[in-house]
Design an enzyme around this catalytic site. Structure first.
Site, PDB file in Angstrom:
ATOM      1  N   GLN A   1     -15.163   1.762  -6.005  1.00  0.00           N
ATOM      2  CA  GLN A   1     -14.414   0.665  -5.388  1.00  0.00           C
ATOM      3  C   GLN A   1     -12.937   1.054  -5.311  1.00  0.00           C
ATOM      4  O   GLN A   1     -12.146   0.370  -4.666  1.00  0.00           O
ATOM      5  CB  GLN A   1     -14.545  -0.611  -6.212  1.00  0.00           C
TER       6      GLN A   1
ATOM      7  N   ASN B   1     -17.641   0.130 -20.097  1.00  0.00           N
ATOM      8  CA  ASN B   1     -16.404  -0.594 -19.827  1.00  0.00           C
ATOM      9  C   ASN B   1     -15.574  -0.709 -21.107  1.00  0.00           C
ATOM     10  O   ASN B   1     -16.064  -0.416 -22.201  1.00  0.00           O
ATOM     11  CB  ASN B   1     -16.733  -1.992 -19.267  1.00  0.00           C
TER      12      ASN B   1
ATOM     13  N   TYR C   1       0.823  -1.217   0.000  1.00  0.00           N
ATOM     14  CA  TYR C   1       0.000   0.000   0.000  1.00  0.00           C
ATOM     15  C   TYR C   1       0.858   1.267   0.000  1.00  0.00           C
ATOM     16  O   TYR C   1       0.486   2.285  -0.585  1.00  0.00           O
ATOM     17  CB  TYR C   1      -1.017  -0.039   1.150  1.00  0.00           C
TER      18      TYR C   1
ATOM     19  N   GLU D   1     -14.589  -3.416 -22.449  1.00  0.00           N
ATOM     20  CA  GLU D   1     -15.297  -4.451 -23.238  1.00  0.00           C
ATOM     21  C   GLU D   1     -16.341  -5.088 -22.343  1.00  0.00           C
ATOM     22  O   GLU D   1     -16.332  -4.871 -21.120  1.00  0.00           O
ATOM     23  CB  GLU D   1     -14.317  -5.519 -23.731  1.00  0.00           C
TER      24      GLU D   1
ATOM     25  N   HIS E   1     -14.477   0.715  -0.588  1.00  0.00           N
ATOM     26  CA  HIS E   1     -13.357  -0.160  -0.222  1.00  0.00           C
ATOM     27  C   HIS E   1     -12.238   0.589   0.484  1.00  0.00           C
ATOM     28  O   HIS E   1     -11.123   0.080   0.597  1.00  0.00           O
ATOM     29  CB  HIS E   1     -12.799  -0.858  -1.474  1.00  0.00           C
TER      30      HIS E   1
HETATM   31  C1  BV8 Z   1     -17.728  -8.881   1.916  1.00  0.00           C
HETATM   32  C2  BV8 Z   1      -8.832  -3.843  -1.537  1.00  0.00           C
HETATM   33  C3  BV8 Z   1     -19.369  -9.478   3.537  1.00  0.00           C
HETATM   34  C4  BV8 Z   1      -8.608  -2.441  -1.879  1.00  0.00           C
HETATM   35  C5  BV8 Z   1     -10.522  -5.102  -2.628  1.00  0.00           C
HETATM   36  C6  BV8 Z   1     -17.663 -16.382  -3.340  1.00  0.00           C
HETATM   37  C7  BV8 Z   1     -18.657 -15.898  -4.171  1.00  0.00           C
HETATM   38  C8  BV8 Z   1     -19.071 -14.581  -4.100  1.00  0.00           C
HETATM   39  C9  BV8 Z   1     -18.485 -13.701  -3.185  1.00  0.00           C
HETATM   40  C10 BV8 Z   1     -17.496 -14.175  -2.365  1.00  0.00           C
HETATM   41  C11 BV8 Z   1     -17.074 -15.497  -2.437  1.00  0.00           C
HETATM   42  N1  BV8 Z   1     -16.096 -15.671  -1.527  1.00  0.00           N
HETATM   43  C12 BV8 Z   1     -15.878 -14.504  -0.885  1.00  0.00           C
HETATM   44  C13 BV8 Z   1     -16.732 -13.582  -1.376  1.00  0.00           C
HETATM   45  C14 BV8 Z   1     -16.850 -12.173  -0.959  1.00  0.00           C
HETATM   46  C15 BV8 Z   1     -15.698 -11.366  -1.539  1.00  0.00           C
HETATM   47  C16 BV8 Z   1     -15.666 -11.481  -3.049  1.00  0.00           C
HETATM   48  O1  BV8 Z   1     -16.459 -10.881  -3.744  1.00  0.00           O
HETATM   49  N2  BV8 Z   1     -14.722 -12.277  -3.553  1.00  0.00           N
HETATM   50  C17 BV8 Z   1     -14.619 -12.448  -5.009  1.00  0.00           C
HETATM   51  C18 BV8 Z   1     -13.150 -12.390  -5.419  1.00  0.00           C
HETATM   52  C19 BV8 Z   1     -15.272 -13.768  -5.369  1.00  0.00           C
HETATM   53  N3  BV8 Z   1     -15.965  -9.991  -1.172  1.00  0.00           N
HETATM   54  C20 BV8 Z   1     -15.543  -9.511   0.008  1.00  0.00           C
HETATM   55  O2  BV8 Z   1     -14.847 -10.130   0.782  1.00  0.00           O
HETATM   56  C21 BV8 Z   1     -16.040  -8.123   0.366  1.00  0.00           C
HETATM   57  N4  BV8 Z   1     -16.629  -8.162   1.673  1.00  0.00           N
HETATM   58  O3  BV8 Z   1     -18.290  -9.561   1.083  1.00  0.00           O
HETATM   59  O4  BV8 Z   1     -18.159  -8.771   3.231  1.00  0.00           O
HETATM   60  C22 BV8 Z   1     -20.495  -8.525   3.550  1.00  0.00           C
HETATM   61  C23 BV8 Z   1     -20.927  -7.945   2.355  1.00  0.00           C
HETATM   62  C24 BV8 Z   1     -21.983  -7.067   2.387  1.00  0.00           C
HETATM   63  C25 BV8 Z   1     -22.594  -6.756   3.594  1.00  0.00           C
HETATM   64  C26 BV8 Z   1     -22.145  -7.337   4.776  1.00  0.00           C
HETATM   65  C27 BV8 Z   1     -21.084  -8.218   4.752  1.00  0.00           C
HETATM   66  C28 BV8 Z   1     -14.888  -7.123   0.393  1.00  0.00           C
HETATM   67  C29 BV8 Z   1     -14.473  -6.809  -1.012  1.00  0.00           C
HETATM   68  C30 BV8 Z   1     -13.389  -5.718  -1.010  1.00  0.00           C
HETATM   69  C31 BV8 Z   1     -12.086  -6.364  -1.260  1.00  0.00           C
HETATM   70  N5  BV8 Z   1     -11.048  -5.346  -1.471  1.00  0.00           N
HETATM   71  N6  BV8 Z   1      -9.378  -4.459  -2.711  1.00  0.00           N
HETATM   72  C32 BV8 Z   1      -7.439  -2.373  -2.797  1.00  0.00           C
HETATM   73  O5  BV8 Z   1      -6.398  -2.989  -2.522  1.00  0.00           O
HETATM   74  O6  BV8 Z   1      -7.597  -1.671  -3.814  1.00  0.00           O
HETATM   75  S1  BV8 Z   1     -11.271  -5.670  -4.030  1.00  0.00           S
HETATM   76  C33 BV8 Z   1     -10.483  -5.109  -5.421  1.00  0.00           C
HETATM   77  O7  BV8 Z   1     -11.300  -5.543  -6.541  1.00  0.00           O
HETATM   78  C34 BV8 Z   1     -10.446  -3.592  -5.516  1.00  0.00           C
HETATM   79  O8  BV8 Z   1     -11.075  -2.937  -4.453  1.00  0.00           O
HETATM   80  C35 BV8 Z   1     -11.232  -3.312  -6.781  1.00  0.00           C
HETATM   81  O9  BV8 Z   1     -11.878  -2.133  -6.673  1.00  0.00           O
HETATM   82  C36 BV8 Z   1     -12.155  -4.468  -6.811  1.00  0.00           C
HETATM   83  C37 BV8 Z   1     -12.879  -4.701  -8.100  1.00  0.00           C
HETATM   84  O10 BV8 Z   1     -11.912  -4.728  -9.138  1.00  0.00           O
HETATM   85  P1  BV8 Z   1     -12.183  -3.743 -10.374  1.00  0.00           P
HETATM   86  O11 BV8 Z   1     -12.193  -2.345  -9.870  1.00  0.00           O
HETATM   87  O12 BV8 Z   1     -13.365  -4.213 -11.123  1.00  0.00           O
HETATM   88  O13 BV8 Z   1     -10.848  -3.919 -11.233  1.00  0.00           O
HETATM   89  P2  BV8 Z   1     -10.550  -5.088 -12.270  1.00  0.00           P
HETATM   90  O14 BV8 Z   1      -9.090  -5.023 -12.598  1.00  0.00           O
HETATM   91  O15 BV8 Z   1     -11.148  -6.364 -11.783  1.00  0.00           O
HETATM   92  O16 BV8 Z   1     -11.395  -4.661 -13.573  1.00  0.00           O
HETATM   93  C38 BV8 Z   1     -11.047  -3.477 -14.248  1.00  0.00           C
HETATM   94  C39 BV8 Z   1     -12.101  -3.268 -15.327  1.00  0.00           C
HETATM   95  O17 BV8 Z   1     -11.797  -2.061 -16.009  1.00  0.00           O
HETATM   96  C40 BV8 Z   1     -12.117  -4.377 -16.379  1.00  0.00           C
HETATM   97  O18 BV8 Z   1     -13.444  -4.764 -16.632  1.00  0.00           O
HETATM   98  C41 BV8 Z   1     -11.500  -3.712 -17.621  1.00  0.00           C
HETATM   99  O19 BV8 Z   1     -12.101  -4.179 -18.822  1.00  0.00           O
HETATM  100  C42 BV8 Z   1     -11.867  -2.265 -17.403  1.00  0.00           C
HETATM  101  N7  BV8 Z   1     -10.958  -1.288 -18.016  1.00  0.00           N
HETATM  102  C43 BV8 Z   1      -9.605  -1.354 -18.087  1.00  0.00           C
HETATM  103  N8  BV8 Z   1      -9.144  -0.228 -18.713  1.00  0.00           N
HETATM  104  C44 BV8 Z   1     -10.228   0.546 -19.009  1.00  0.00           C
HETATM  105  C45 BV8 Z   1     -11.383  -0.132 -18.558  1.00  0.00           C
HETATM  106  N9  BV8 Z   1     -12.623   0.371 -18.717  1.00  0.00           N
HETATM  107  C46 BV8 Z   1     -12.723   1.575 -19.327  1.00  0.00           C
HETATM  108  N10 BV8 Z   1     -11.668   2.285 -19.781  1.00  0.00           N
HETATM  109  C47 BV8 Z   1     -10.411   1.798 -19.637  1.00  0.00           C
HETATM  110  N11 BV8 Z   1      -9.371   2.515 -20.104  1.00  0.00           N
END
Ligand code: BV8
Length: 233
Positions: free
Chosen positions: A87, A204, A52, A206, A112
């Site tokens: 996020q 997005n 971080y 794509e 987040h």
């Molecule tokens: C919770 C820390 C309970 C901060 C992050 C099984 C099934 C379902 C869910 C779960 C499961 N097992 C566990 C879970 C829950 C889990 C989860 O979802 N896991 C996933 C992996 C399966 N979630 C949690 O634990 C959350 N907490 O659920 O608590 C609860 C919930 C509600 C109420 C009460 C209790 C906590 C989640 C937070 C985790 N922290 N990071 C940091 O270090 O930054 S997550 C991390 O991923 C970041 O925060 C980030 O914001 C987040 C999402 O990623 P994206 O922002 O989407 O980035 P990514 O690279 O993935 O995508 C980028 C996109 O941009 C792409 O689509 C790309 O095409 C596009 N792009 C790229 N360039 C461009 C563009 N678009 C336009 N223009 C461009 N130029």
């Protein structure tokens, strides 16, 4: 009209902030469990603080792009409620809205957490923090506390969920920008908006894995698609 916009790493990509799941993404070279979970922090605080610290230092070298500025221009003229939920933990939305003050109905929520804040592990007090954090950084808020990043890790509860869910329940338009829809609960917001009868749009690079959940899709770089879409609103 009430608007909710959700942003992810894609909105900051053209500012030079790496996304997570691209081939050169942030998670490359790091196991997510090691750097973005409470267990990882407990096991190796030096590794996590450094992960971080690097990202916090990088903020001095990046700037809001046309997508951030288009959302700030919209917030300045929007007459209804406008909730911008990000996020992202960078401060690019904050800087864009500081340059263009929003209308009263606007709110920005970092669900987040934020790189430029730290949290005391004993008292829970959150404070602004621009510098590095040491592995066991003594907290000024509690004699037995240390400072951790004010970041929501996997397994931790995202911030302001009640306010976010209340806004989704009464929104007329929900726009998701630059997020892969891989992380919950953010990935489920589109379903809450649909249940409220809102028009739902995915913007997005794509189509994402959740594209079929949206009424419409606008694809291309955010610096072009976001000004284009919101310029017509
Ligand atoms: C919770 C820390 C309970 C901060 C992050 C099984 C099934 C379902 C869910 C779960 C499961 N097992 C566990 C879970 C829950 C889990 C989860 O979802 N896991 C996933 C992996 C399966 N979630 C949690 O634990 C959350 N907490 O659920 O608590 C609860 C919930 C509600 C109420 C009460 C209790 C906590 C989640 C937070 C985790 N922290 N990071 C940091 O270090 O930054 S997550 C991390 O991923 C970041 O925060 C980030 O914001 C987040 C999402 O990623 P994206 O922002 O989407 O980035 P990514 O690279 O993935 O995508 C980028 C996109 O941009 C792409 O689509 C790309 O095409 C596009 N792009 C790229 N360039 C461009 C563009 N678009 C336009 N223009 C461009 N130029």
């Amino acid at each position: 009209m009430n608007l909710v916009v959700l942003t992810g790493a894609g909105v900051s990509a053209e500012s030079g902030v790496p996304t997570f799941r691209a081939s050169d993404g942030l998670w490359e070279g790091h196991r997510v469990e090691a750097v973005a979970t409470p267990e990882g922090f407990a096991a190796n605080p030096a590794l996590v603080q450094d992960f971080y610290n690097q990202r916090r230092r990088q903020l001095a070298t990046v700037h809001p792009n046309a997508a951030h500025r288009a959302l700030a221009d919209l917030a300045a003229r929007w007459t209804g409620e406008f909730l911008l939920v990000t996020q992202n933990v960078d401060d690019l939305h904050d800087r864009a809205h500081a340059d263009t003050p929003p209308a009263p109905g606007f709110e920005l929520i970092h669900m987040h957490g934020e790189l430029k804040k730290a949290r005391c592990t004993a008292s829970g007090v959150v404070c602004d923090w621009a510098g590095d954090l040491a592995p066991a950084h003594a907290s000024p808020h509690h004699p037995r506390g240390t400072l951790r990043p004010h970041i929501v890790w996997f397994g931790e509860i995202p911030l302001e969920m009640e306010r976010i869910e209340a806004a989704l329940a009464r929104c007329d338009l929900f726009v998701s920008i630059g997020t892969s829809g891989a992380v919950y609960p953010a990935a489920g917001f589109v379903q809450l908006a649909r249940m409220a009868g809102a028009r739902t749009v995915e913007i997005n690079l794509e189509p994402t894995q959740g594209a079929r959940l949206f009424d419409e899709g606008v694809y291309g770089p955010a610096s072009e698609t976001v000004p284009g879409f919101f310029g017509t609103l």
